[in-house]
Design an enzyme around this catalytic site. Sequence first.
Site, PDB file in Angstrom:
ATOM      1  CG  ASP A 484      -2.359  -0.725   1.168  1.00  0.00           C
ATOM      2  OD1 ASP A 484      -2.572  -1.349   0.150  1.00  0.00           O
ATOM      3  OD2 ASP A 484      -2.492  -1.450   2.352  1.00  0.00           O
TER       4      ASP A 484
HETATM    5  C1  BGC Z   1       0.408   1.384   5.884  1.00  0.00           C
HETATM    6  C2  BGC Z   1      -0.598  -0.497   5.513  1.00  0.00           C
HETATM    7  C3  BGC Z   1      -1.810  -0.146   5.533  1.00  0.00           C
HETATM    8  C4  BGC Z   1      -2.118   0.897   5.033  1.00  0.00           C
HETATM    9  C5  BGC Z   1      -3.652   1.361   4.301  1.00  0.00           C
HETATM   10  C6  BGC Z   1      -0.350   1.747   5.843  1.00  0.00           C
HETATM   11  O1  BGC Z   1       0.358   3.626   6.407  1.00  0.00           O
HETATM   12  O2  BGC Z   1       1.820   0.782   6.320  1.00  0.00           O
HETATM   13  O3  BGC Z   1       0.268  -1.607   5.961  1.00  0.00           O
HETATM   14  O4  BGC Z   1      -2.198  -0.995   3.998  1.00  0.00           O
HETATM   15  O5  BGC Z   1      -1.844   2.256   5.212  1.00  0.00           O
HETATM   16  O6  BGC Z   1      -4.110   1.645   5.294  1.00  0.00           O
HETATM   17  C1  NOJ Z   2      -1.305  -3.814   5.524  1.00  0.00           C
HETATM   18  C2  NOJ Z   2      -2.769  -3.891   4.634  1.00  0.00           C
HETATM   19  O1  NOJ Z   2      -3.732  -4.281   5.711  1.00  0.00           O
HETATM   20  C3  NOJ Z   2      -2.443  -5.477   3.070  1.00  0.00           C
HETATM   21  O2  NOJ Z   2      -3.665  -5.339   2.279  1.00  0.00           O
HETATM   22  C4  NOJ Z   2      -1.278  -4.832   2.820  1.00  0.00           C
HETATM   23  O3  NOJ Z   2      -1.454  -5.342   1.538  1.00  0.00           O
HETATM   24  C5  NOJ Z   2      -0.524  -5.054   3.944  1.00  0.00           C
HETATM   25  N1  NOJ Z   2      -0.446  -3.518   4.576  1.00  0.00           N
HETATM   26  C6  NOJ Z   2       0.786  -4.359   3.018  1.00  0.00           C
HETATM   27  O4  NOJ Z   2       1.157  -2.269   2.569  1.00  0.00           O
END
Ligand code: BGC
Ligand code: NOJ
Length: 797
Positions: A484
């Site tokens: 993400d």
């Molecule tokens: C986090 C991710 C997460 C994303 C979506 C980011 O700040 O590092 O792990 O999936 O937010 O909420």
């Molecule tokens: C947490 C999110 O829930 C997931 O969808 C994502 O793939 C990982 N973070 C990595 O960014």
Amino acid sequence: MKEYGHFDDASKEYVITRPDTPWPWINYMGTGDFFSLISNTAGGYCFCKDAKYRRILRYRYNGVPMDAGGRYFYIKDGNTVWNPGWKPCKTALDSYECRHGMGYTRITGEKDGLRAELLFFVPLGQRCELQRVRLTNTGNTAKEIKLYSFVEWCLWNASTDMENFQRNLSTGEVEIEPDAIYHKTEYRERRNHYAFLGVNRRFDGYDTDREAFLGMYNGFDAPRQVLAGTSGNSTAHGWSPVAAQRFDLSIAPGESEELIFVLGYVENRPEAKFSAPGIINKAPAREMMEKFSTGAAFDEAFAALGEWWDGLLGRFRIESAVPELDRTVNIWNQYQCMITYFMSRSASYFESGIGRGMGFRDSNQDLAGIVHMVPDRARARILDIAATQFPDGGCYHQYQPLTKRGNNDIGGGFGDDPLWLIFGTVAYIKETGDFSILDEPVPFDNKPGSEVSLLEHLKISFARVADNPGPHGLPLIGRADWNDCLNLNCFSLDPDESFQTTENVSGGQAESLMIAGLFVAEGRDFAELLEHPAVAAPQEYVQKVRSAVAAMEEAVKHYGWDGEWFLRAYDFYGRKIGSSENEEGKIFIESQGWCAMARIGAEEGLCDKALDSAVKLLECEQGMVLNTPAYSEFIPDYGEISSYPPGYKENAGIFCHNNPWVIIAEAMAGRSEDAWRLYRKISPAFPKDQDLRKVEPYVFCQMVAGRDAARPGEGKNSWLTGTAAWTWKCVSEFILGIKPQYDGLLIEPCIPLKYGSYKVHRRFRDAEYELTIHCTGKSAKEFLPYKPGKHYLEITL
Ligand code: BGC
Ligand code: NOJ
């Protein structure tokens, strides 16, 4: 190393032996739509259906002291006030134990000859948390004590409860009966639900106004009524409604007293809301209290819950030479998969329950961990997820469980999302053999009248990626892919905007090698599904799918290979990311995992090389970091990834979710020693320094601080993570080698020889397989066609 507890495998429990764990160690209760989070000191909260909109107990996320609020019992014995779970008073106990089990938690505290055993669980099919308090006088003299129950109500919407004080400090309302306190804020208007705390005897005093109970400037650790041994018999009007009930008890030596509390939630039909003007209809609450008013009924409901969990976990059981492996596989990993399925990423001690609903990507992956236990629920979930898709194959990144409607709260346009629907559906059909799901009519964006078959949804998912290649013929990344935080079309310089939702620069052509690997792997799966006689899709279409896959493989070999490993991406300007040419972020784990799982260039040796590089450059003591070297500065062109200090989260943290991708690829390449070593590193049940790791030793966590962090090895985001389903898939299918196929089970293990003899009990549809497997080191496999009935087999491979 300090010891905080141990596993009790026979009772499927983790036993915590001191309350001051390095971080609250929690458990979940609930199997339907009522859920509770409970820490080892009885902190936490519950909700019905939706952690944001139907929050029942108030919880303070950044509270000081940590984990303040929950369902507390206070005991006033002479001048001593204590809690069986130690908190909030933190009075030293003579003994303490917390047992987190499957859907229940037992907390036992003893002080001055009085033992208090608390047992909490959510009964099957009920919207309540049951709490049994058993007090036993273990001394020689009679005890005259006062017991107080205590919960604080949340004014339903957990978000506005924390914000909109000008309104909500005036809305709180309660009703009081001799054995129950009802929380009915906003019931007078549009709500048709209320909550209550009932008990199977009359109380001797009560409070429903927080200030009256605690005192204006006191914390939960010093409620003025408890200190005085009194009750204010207060009625809350606005401010902060609570339920605190007092019981004056005398207990003779050797005797016990038992109280059963029901913390319940009720929804009434609009026409049956009131029993008299302004008076809530309590009949359903009364019925619930009545149902659990005896010890026998409580015991029966508890036994039923145990059977339910045993039934689920009993579908896959192993006996191996490694106890840590057995307890992970037989108990905790499967349990975590179920919890992650229930919660998605909404409510934990790292997720507030407010911001994140059900993720399109996440929920599809979660299915891989639960489909063998609850196939019907997996089926329903797939259809819910697919119904949030758009006609062009794109999807909302998340939907709200209460309404099942997609929302843009955490962005949209993630390039990988559609492909996960193929992943989830394939996992479901391989487990169940139920091809009929493909014919189910599923709408777009939940719009009635827009239905097409699920199979059509899969086709447009595939086409979404296949038909929109980037400049190198690789998939466009969009807002981001699985990672993400790799926001290549974003360029945000404003600290007040979210990387996840900021408008992307239009025409962004950044491409992802992670999606390329995913596309090849899922594209092949899709083609295999289409060709199955039960689907028998037109050959022409299957060919189209196969050639798109082949073209992608070529594109990867041509433009996605860096010499020693797979590149990670091309950025907005077409520059490489995850290349030896880069100063930082030279290599990333996701593309090694996915391209090697897809076996791209395997014959030319690319997969082995990529895996060698991953091990050489990414592996550290607690697992593999996501990328290396970590980004040392913020790079607007890359987005959120570089916003994290080195070693944390997506910037070179050990992001456990993606470790199994490499481990699976290792297993596919027959490299059992690597696979096993890497699996052990991220698996919590293998010995770890608990003070360093901090989070629960019985569940996987999303992230462990990587080697560039200040405290490498520190765990965060325990419980709700795709790590659960992926480590399950990894261990069950690739290490132990039990792979569900459309027409049977393929047995193809990859485990170091010294652990290579083990037993597996596997329920597969209407069949039960009792397998004794011996691995001899050849990479061999055996196919067991699906046949109903019980099969005892000894397999030497
Ligand atoms: C986090 C991710 C997460 C994303 C979506 C980011 O700040 O590092 O792990 O999936 O937010 O909420
Ligand atoms: C947490 C999110 O829930 C997931 O969808 C994502 O793939 C990982 N973070 C990595 O960014």
